[in-house]
Design a protein around this motif. Structure first.
Motif, PDB file in Angstrom:
ATOM      1  N   MET A 149     -15.653  -4.550 -29.837  1.00  0.00           N
ATOM      2  CA  MET A 149     -15.121  -5.796 -29.621  1.00  0.00           C
ATOM      3  C   MET A 149     -14.407  -6.078 -28.282  1.00  0.00           C
ATOM      4  O   MET A 149     -14.196  -7.225 -27.800  1.00  0.00           O
ATOM      5  N   ALA A 150     -13.540  -5.135 -27.869  1.00  0.00           N
ATOM      6  CA  ALA A 150     -12.991  -5.132 -26.398  1.00  0.00           C
ATOM      7  C   ALA A 150     -13.884  -5.657 -25.395  1.00  0.00           C
ATOM      8  O   ALA A 150     -13.790  -6.473 -24.622  1.00  0.00           O
ATOM      9  N   VAL A 151     -15.225  -5.136 -25.557  1.00  0.00           N
ATOM     10  CA  VAL A 151     -16.369  -5.490 -24.633  1.00  0.00           C
ATOM     11  C   VAL A 151     -16.800  -6.793 -24.720  1.00  0.00           C
ATOM     12  O   VAL A 151     -16.739  -7.745 -23.822  1.00  0.00           O
ATOM     13  N   GLY A 152     -16.837  -7.382 -25.957  1.00  0.00           N
ATOM     14  CA  GLY A 152     -16.892  -8.729 -26.137  1.00  0.00           C
ATOM     15  C   GLY A 152     -15.971  -9.612 -25.748  1.00  0.00           C
ATOM     16  O   GLY A 152     -16.184 -10.697 -25.256  1.00  0.00           O
ATOM     17  N   GLY A 153     -14.742  -9.091 -25.922  1.00  0.00           N
ATOM     18  CA  GLY A 153     -13.606  -9.913 -25.527  1.00  0.00           C
ATOM     19  C   GLY A 153     -13.648 -10.245 -24.058  1.00  0.00           C
ATOM     20  O   GLY A 153     -13.082 -11.228 -23.676  1.00  0.00           O
ATOM     21  N   VAL A 154     -14.060  -9.062 -23.201  1.00  0.00           N
ATOM     22  CA  VAL A 154     -14.113  -9.483 -21.663  1.00  0.00           C
ATOM     23  C   VAL A 154     -14.960 -10.858 -21.403  1.00  0.00           C
ATOM     24  O   VAL A 154     -14.626 -11.731 -20.682  1.00  0.00           O
ATOM     25  N   PHE A 155     -16.228 -10.626 -22.193  1.00  0.00           N
ATOM     26  CA  PHE A 155     -16.913 -11.866 -22.065  1.00  0.00           C
ATOM     27  C   PHE A 155     -16.335 -13.222 -22.695  1.00  0.00           C
ATOM     28  O   PHE A 155     -16.567 -14.418 -21.953  1.00  0.00           O
ATOM     29  N   ALA A 202     -22.514 -19.326 -33.478  1.00  0.00           N
ATOM     30  CA  ALA A 202     -23.202 -18.369 -34.140  1.00  0.00           C
ATOM     31  C   ALA A 202     -23.864 -17.368 -32.953  1.00  0.00           C
ATOM     32  O   ALA A 202     -23.940 -16.108 -33.344  1.00  0.00           O
ATOM     33  N   THR A 203     -24.298 -17.841 -32.082  1.00  0.00           N
ATOM     34  CA  THR A 203     -24.765 -16.849 -31.090  1.00  0.00           C
ATOM     35  C   THR A 203     -23.612 -15.692 -30.562  1.00  0.00           C
ATOM     36  O   THR A 203     -24.082 -14.767 -30.504  1.00  0.00           O
ATOM     37  N   GLY A 204     -22.603 -16.447 -30.288  1.00  0.00           N
ATOM     38  CA  GLY A 204     -21.370 -15.434 -29.858  1.00  0.00           C
ATOM     39  C   GLY A 204     -20.989 -14.636 -31.114  1.00  0.00           C
ATOM     40  O   GLY A 204     -20.829 -13.575 -30.787  1.00  0.00           O
ATOM     41  N   ALA A 205     -21.060 -15.033 -32.224  1.00  0.00           N
ATOM     42  CA  ALA A 205     -20.662 -14.215 -33.201  1.00  0.00           C
ATOM     43  C   ALA A 205     -21.505 -13.170 -33.557  1.00  0.00           C
ATOM     44  O   ALA A 205     -21.215 -11.788 -33.698  1.00  0.00           O
ATOM     45  N   PHE A 206     -22.869 -13.326 -33.226  1.00  0.00           N
ATOM     46  CA  PHE A 206     -23.959 -12.485 -33.655  1.00  0.00           C
ATOM     47  C   PHE A 206     -23.810 -11.474 -32.354  1.00  0.00           C
ATOM     48  O   PHE A 206     -23.921 -10.276 -32.753  1.00  0.00           O
ATOM     49  N   ALA A 207     -23.635 -11.883 -31.323  1.00  0.00           N
ATOM     50  CA  ALA A 207     -23.553 -11.024 -30.186  1.00  0.00           C
ATOM     51  C   ALA A 207     -22.270  -9.974 -30.269  1.00  0.00           C
ATOM     52  O   ALA A 207     -22.258  -8.928 -29.902  1.00  0.00           O
ATOM     53  N   MET A 208     -21.014 -10.634 -30.600  1.00  0.00           N
ATOM     54  CA  MET A 208     -19.834  -9.597 -30.883  1.00  0.00           C
ATOM     55  C   MET A 208     -20.105  -8.865 -31.939  1.00  0.00           C
ATOM     56  O   MET A 208     -19.947  -7.646 -31.667  1.00  0.00           O
ATOM     57  N   LEU A 209     -20.686  -9.238 -32.965  1.00  0.00           N
ATOM     58  CA  LEU A 209     -21.170  -8.461 -34.053  1.00  0.00           C
ATOM     59  C   LEU A 209     -22.071  -7.145 -33.558  1.00  0.00           C
ATOM     60  O   LEU A 209     -21.891  -5.809 -33.839  1.00  0.00           O
ATOM     61  N   THR A 210     -23.020  -7.583 -32.832  1.00  0.00           N
ATOM     62  CA  THR A 210     -23.991  -6.462 -32.005  1.00  0.00           C
ATOM     63  C   THR A 210     -23.145  -5.458 -31.435  1.00  0.00           C
ATOM     64  O   THR A 210     -23.419  -4.307 -31.558  1.00  0.00           O
ATOM     65  N   LEU A 211     -22.349  -6.082 -30.431  1.00  0.00           N
ATOM     66  CA  LEU A 211     -21.506  -4.976 -29.692  1.00  0.00           C
ATOM     67  C   LEU A 211     -20.781  -4.193 -30.467  1.00  0.00           C
ATOM     68  O   LEU A 211     -20.530  -3.064 -30.332  1.00  0.00           O
TER      69      LEU A 211
END
Length: 152
Positions: A91-97, A126-135
């Motif tokens: 989630m921290a990696v996704g938070g950077v994005f 939805a794309t962002g949520a999916f990407a965050m969940l994937t990370l």
């Protein structure tokens, strides 16, 4: 051992029911929408999808709770530790994005439409949520492997 076998059987039955419900729901909506292209935009289709999604998530949570209570304390600790450290790291990696998306330079990015060529805000959310969940899941997997390798 009998408890785990029962859990495996229950999980297989639940998965089978889920897959059957998925195919039946998709088939019915697909068949009905063939004659009426606006059916997917109707309140009835929305209600069916909401009900299906809610029941699917409830069943998934029930199976997760049954499974988590059936494993030993070491495995439970591995999953809790992995979800906290790995999921939080992902989630921290996704938070950077997410933070970088607030920069003016982000307007020049061309993000591919993953939802039937939709470029509306809901599709991007939805794309962002999916990407965050994937990370988060990638982080969880790495942390889980790290936890077990450190205890061997």
């Amino acid at each position: 051992m009998a408890g785990k076998r029962k859990l495996y059987i229950q999980s297989a039955i639940a998965l089978g029911l889920f897959l059957a419900a998925t195919f039946v729901t998709g088939g019915v909506i697909g068949y009905l929408s063939e004659g009426d292209k606006d059916l997917l935009a109707s309140p009835v289709a929305l209600a069916v999808v909401v009900a299906f999604a809610a029941v699917s998530m409830l069943i998934a949570m029930w199976i997760s709770l049954k499974w988590m209570s059936s494993i030993d304390e070491a495995a439970q600790e591995a999953h809790k530790w992995s979800w906290f450290w790995g999921g939080s790291s992902g989630m921290a990696v996704g938070g950077v994005f997410v933070i970088l998306a607030a920069m003016p330079q982000a307007a020049a990015l061309k993000i591919p439409a993953w939802y039937a060529d939709r470029t509306d805000p809901a599709a991007y959310a939805a794309t962002g949520a999916f990407a965050m969940l994937t990370l988060m899941l990638i982080g969880y997997g790495v942390a889980w492997a790290w936890w077990w390798l450190g205890r061997r």
